[in-house]
Motif scaffolding. Sequence first.
Motif, PDB file in Angstrom:
ATOM      1  N   LYS A   1      23.463  18.142 -28.777  1.00 17.82           N
ATOM      2  CA  LYS A   1      24.661  18.502 -29.747  1.00 17.82           C
ATOM      3  C   LYS A   1      25.632  16.972 -29.752  1.00 17.82           C
ATOM      4  CE  LYS A   1      24.243  22.849 -30.368  1.00 17.82           C
ATOM      5  NZ  LYS A   1      24.512  23.461 -31.762  1.00 17.82           N
ATOM      6  N   MET A   2      25.318  16.170 -28.769  1.00 18.69           N
ATOM      7  CA  MET A   2      26.188  14.851 -28.951  1.00 18.69           C
ATOM      8  C   MET A   2      25.336  14.371 -29.843  1.00 18.69           C
ATOM      9  SD  MET A   2      27.218  14.099 -25.091  1.00 18.69           S
ATOM     10  CE  MET A   2      28.126  12.506 -25.468  1.00 18.69           C
ATOM     11  N   VAL A   3      24.218  14.149 -29.960  1.00 14.69           N
ATOM     12  CA  VAL A   3      23.484  13.398 -31.128  1.00 14.69           C
ATOM     13  C   VAL A   3      23.636  13.931 -32.493  1.00 14.69           C
ATOM     14  CG1 VAL A   3      21.035  12.831 -31.925  1.00 14.69           C
ATOM     15  CG2 VAL A   3      21.553  12.906 -29.475  1.00 14.69           C
ATOM     16  N   ASP A   4      23.560  15.298 -32.470  1.00 22.26           N
ATOM     17  CA  ASP A   4      23.770  15.738 -33.765  1.00 22.26           C
ATOM     18  C   ASP A   4      25.309  15.837 -34.117  1.00 22.26           C
ATOM     19  OD1 ASP A   4      21.317  16.920 -33.577  1.00 22.26           O
ATOM     20  OD2 ASP A   4      22.177  19.064 -33.075  1.00 22.26           O
ATOM     21  N   THR A   5      26.244  15.644 -33.506  1.00 23.76           N
ATOM     22  CA  THR A   5      27.796  15.371 -33.882  1.00 23.76           C
ATOM     23  C   THR A   5      27.896  13.882 -34.335  1.00 23.76           C
ATOM     24  OG1 THR A   5      28.599  17.065 -32.404  1.00 23.76           O
ATOM     25  CG2 THR A   5      29.927  15.384 -33.135  1.00 23.76           C
ATOM     26  N   LEU A   6      27.293  12.916 -33.535  1.00 22.16           N
ATOM     27  CA  LEU A   6      27.125  11.494 -33.813  1.00 22.16           C
ATOM     28  C   LEU A   6      26.660  11.277 -35.386  1.00 22.16           C
ATOM     29  CD1 LEU A   6      28.337   9.050 -32.643  1.00 22.16           C
ATOM     30  CD2 LEU A   6      26.205   8.273 -31.911  1.00 22.16           C
ATOM     31  N   VAL A   7      25.151  11.855 -35.584  1.00 23.67           N
ATOM     32  CA  VAL A   7      24.904  11.745 -36.689  1.00 23.67           C
ATOM     33  C   VAL A   7      25.626  12.452 -37.850  1.00 23.67           C
ATOM     34  CG1 VAL A   7      22.762  12.775 -37.924  1.00 23.67           C
ATOM     35  CG2 VAL A   7      22.571  11.849 -35.696  1.00 23.67           C
TER      36      VAL A   7
ATOM     37  N   GLY B   1      17.952  17.746 -17.389  1.00 28.06           N
ATOM     38  CA  GLY B   1      17.880  17.844 -18.636  1.00 28.06           C
ATOM     39  C   GLY B   1      18.629  17.138 -19.424  1.00 28.06           C
ATOM     40  N   PHE B   2      19.849  16.333 -18.977  1.00 22.16           N
ATOM     41  CA  PHE B   2      20.382  15.247 -19.965  1.00 22.16           C
ATOM     42  C   PHE B   2      19.466  14.242 -20.333  1.00 22.16           C
ATOM     43  CE2 PHE B   2      24.333  17.260 -18.145  1.00 22.16           C
ATOM     44  CZ  PHE B   2      25.267  17.261 -19.233  1.00 22.16           C
ATOM     45  N   MET B   3      19.508  13.785 -21.590  1.00 23.77           N
ATOM     46  CA  MET B   3      18.818  12.702 -22.226  1.00 23.77           C
ATOM     47  C   MET B   3      19.202  11.565 -21.352  1.00 23.77           C
ATOM     48  SD  MET B   3      18.863  13.206 -26.395  1.00 23.77           S
ATOM     49  CE  MET B   3      18.427  14.957 -27.029  1.00 23.77           C
ATOM     50  N   THR B   4      17.874  10.742 -21.400  1.00 23.75           N
ATOM     51  CA  THR B   4      18.147   9.306 -20.854  1.00 23.75           C
ATOM     52  C   THR B   4      18.619   8.418 -22.214  1.00 23.75           C
ATOM     53  OG1 THR B   4      15.879   8.617 -21.523  1.00 23.75           O
ATOM     54  CG2 THR B   4      16.270   9.413 -19.034  1.00 23.75           C
ATOM     55  N   ARG B   5      19.045   7.337 -21.957  1.00 22.90           N
ATOM     56  CA  ARG B   5      19.543   6.532 -22.907  1.00 22.90           C
ATOM     57  C   ARG B   5      18.513   6.287 -24.138  1.00 22.90           C
ATOM     58  NH1 ARG B   5      21.813   4.263 -18.336  1.00 22.90           N
ATOM     59  NH2 ARG B   5      20.202   2.617 -17.839  1.00 22.90           N
ATOM     60  N   ARG B   6      17.072   6.202 -23.442  1.00 22.33           N
ATOM     61  CA  ARG B   6      16.074   6.069 -24.487  1.00 22.33           C
ATOM     62  C   ARG B   6      15.560   7.202 -25.363  1.00 22.33           C
ATOM     63  NH1 ARG B   6      11.791   2.785 -25.679  1.00 22.33           N
ATOM     64  NH2 ARG B   6      12.465   1.329 -23.955  1.00 22.33           N
ATOM     65  N   GLU B   7      15.856   8.316 -24.515  1.00 29.67           N
ATOM     66  CA  GLU B   7      15.517   9.703 -25.476  1.00 29.67           C
ATOM     67  C   GLU B   7      16.891   9.763 -26.166  1.00 29.67           C
ATOM     68  OE1 GLU B   7      13.409  12.129 -21.924  1.00 29.67           O
ATOM     69  OE2 GLU B   7      15.724  12.167 -21.697  1.00 29.67           O
ATOM     70  N   PHE B   8      17.971   9.525 -26.081  1.00 32.61           N
ATOM     71  CA  PHE B   8      19.298   9.776 -26.892  1.00 32.61           C
ATOM     72  C   PHE B   8      19.069   8.714 -28.075  1.00 32.61           C
ATOM     73  CE2 PHE B   8      23.329   9.619 -28.626  1.00 32.61           C
ATOM     74  CZ  PHE B   8      24.150  10.690 -28.052  1.00 32.61           C
ATOM     75  N   ILE B   9      18.553   7.575 -27.964  1.00 36.72           N
ATOM     76  CA  ILE B   9      18.272   6.673 -28.983  1.00 36.72           C
ATOM     77  C   ILE B   9      17.268   7.136 -29.789  1.00 36.72           C
ATOM     78  CG2 ILE B   9      17.635   4.417 -29.702  1.00 36.72           C
ATOM     79  CD1 ILE B   9      19.016   3.398 -27.048  1.00 36.72           C
ATOM     80  N   GLU B  10      16.155   7.502 -29.399  1.00 38.24           N
ATOM     81  CA  GLU B  10      15.139   8.136 -30.236  1.00 38.24           C
ATOM     82  C   GLU B  10      15.378   9.537 -30.787  1.00 38.24           C
ATOM     83  OE1 GLU B  10      12.047   8.548 -26.996  1.00 38.24           O
ATOM     84  OE2 GLU B  10      11.564   6.210 -27.216  1.00 38.24           O
ATOM     85  N   SER B  11      15.929  10.233 -30.363  1.00 39.95           N
ATOM     86  CA  SER B  11      16.461  11.309 -31.027  1.00 39.95           C
ATOM     87  C   SER B  11      17.558  11.167 -32.047  1.00 39.95           C
ATOM     88  CB  SER B  11      17.323  12.428 -30.032  1.00 39.95           C
ATOM     89  OG  SER B  11      17.675  13.645 -30.508  1.00 39.95           O
ATOM     90  N   TYR B  12      18.239  10.191 -32.100  1.00 37.50           N
ATOM     91  CA  TYR B  12      19.472   9.901 -32.793  1.00 37.50           C
ATOM     92  C   TYR B  12      18.651   9.288 -34.301  1.00 37.50           C
ATOM     93  CZ  TYR B  12      22.708   7.249 -35.556  1.00 37.50           C
ATOM     94  OH  TYR B  12      23.460   6.737 -36.661  1.00 37.50           O
ATOM     95  N   ALA B  13      17.750   8.624 -33.845  1.00 40.30           N
ATOM     96  CA  ALA B  13      16.732   7.778 -34.825  1.00 40.30           C
ATOM     97  C   ALA B  13      15.886   8.805 -35.735  1.00 40.30           C
ATOM     98  CB  ALA B  13      15.785   6.748 -34.363  1.00 40.30           C
ATOM     99  N   LYS B  14      15.518   9.607 -35.041  1.00 40.67           N
ATOM    100  CA  LYS B  14      14.568  10.800 -35.597  1.00 40.67           C
ATOM    101  C   LYS B  14      15.533  11.589 -36.627  1.00 40.67           C
ATOM    102  CE  LYS B  14      11.791  14.791 -34.885  1.00 40.67           C
ATOM    103  NZ  LYS B  14      10.968  15.446 -33.903  1.00 40.67           N
TER     104      LYS B  14
END
Length: 353
Positions: free
Chosen positions: A141-147, A277-290
């Motif tokens: 949800k944080m990734v989606d909101t930032l996007v 379950g919380f994303m790591t920094r790398r997972e958060f970045i990769e999800s944002y990129a996608k």
Amino acid sequence: MITETIPIREGEELEEQKIIPFIKKHLKDIPDDVPIQIKQFRAGRSNLTYLIQIGKWEAVLRRPPIGPVAPKAHDMVREYTILKEIHQYFPQAPTPYLLADESVIGRPFFLMERKKGIVLDEQMPENITPTKQLGRQLSQKMVDTLVQLHSIDYKNTKLVTMTKPEGFLERQVYGWIKRYELAKTEDIPQVERVKKWLTSNIPKPTEPTIIHYDFKLNNIMFDYKLNEIIGVFDWEMTTVGDPLADLGVAVSYIIEKNDSSLLKWPDEKGAITTMPGFMTRREFIESYAKKSGRDVEHMNFYLTFAFFKLAGIVQQIFYRYKKGQTKDERFRNMNQYVKNLLWYAAELTTKKF
């Protein structure tokens, strides 16, 4: 159980006899002859926020910290204007109600909508069991909101005339170096190394967007079921600039289970983001990129700068404590956290994302 509000801290009292008449004069439907309550919100280490309750009417008052502040910092007029522009495209931003200039209490302040939900700050609510599925859902949800925020066309807002996207990264790097130096209270060896690396490795910027620039869990409100983000707060640093700088700041606040002790606040026992379950920094970045389609090849620069910028923010807060401009004891050991952040930023200069 940690409450959302607390009694007002010593030295941070509001001038109720000036503020309440001002509110009643400029806003409609404010009841007369009913109990008035003012409490302080617990979270936040920079600007001060208060809950104003006049009968059943509620609003949040936001004002600069007590005492001298850094140049151009804590600009309430700018933040109020940004909220007015962004709210119509991004409903998670609170509705701004009223702006007061310095004639009322000596500093500008503004009133905004009070949103009700859950802010995840120091710990998970007692009635919620952390699960891997929940942690992943909150992260996504944080990734989606930032996007979502980065997808707004800023050219449809007054931010066009309030900001200068060209040269954003250069101004940020050199600007935060200057801010750190102005607030310096001791010599830290890693500073020069980080400064030199940052100024020598500024990448070609990404297409500019609206950026929040302090996007983190305790600036976000979820609904009571933790299904949706209903509020995003603290728009002081918002501007138009490189969205990857915003992403870097967001992930700099993520603490991972196996992280270096350098990333922990002094005496901190843990962080919500270390739960399952919380994303790591790398997972958060990769999800944002996608989700966004943006290239994250140079994220090591943005991460290094994010940790340096965070060190600068914390140093400014510690400087105010050191100079006796605030009595808030939460700030007593912040100089150690500044050292930790700079050590970590220095380590990042030798790595690649």
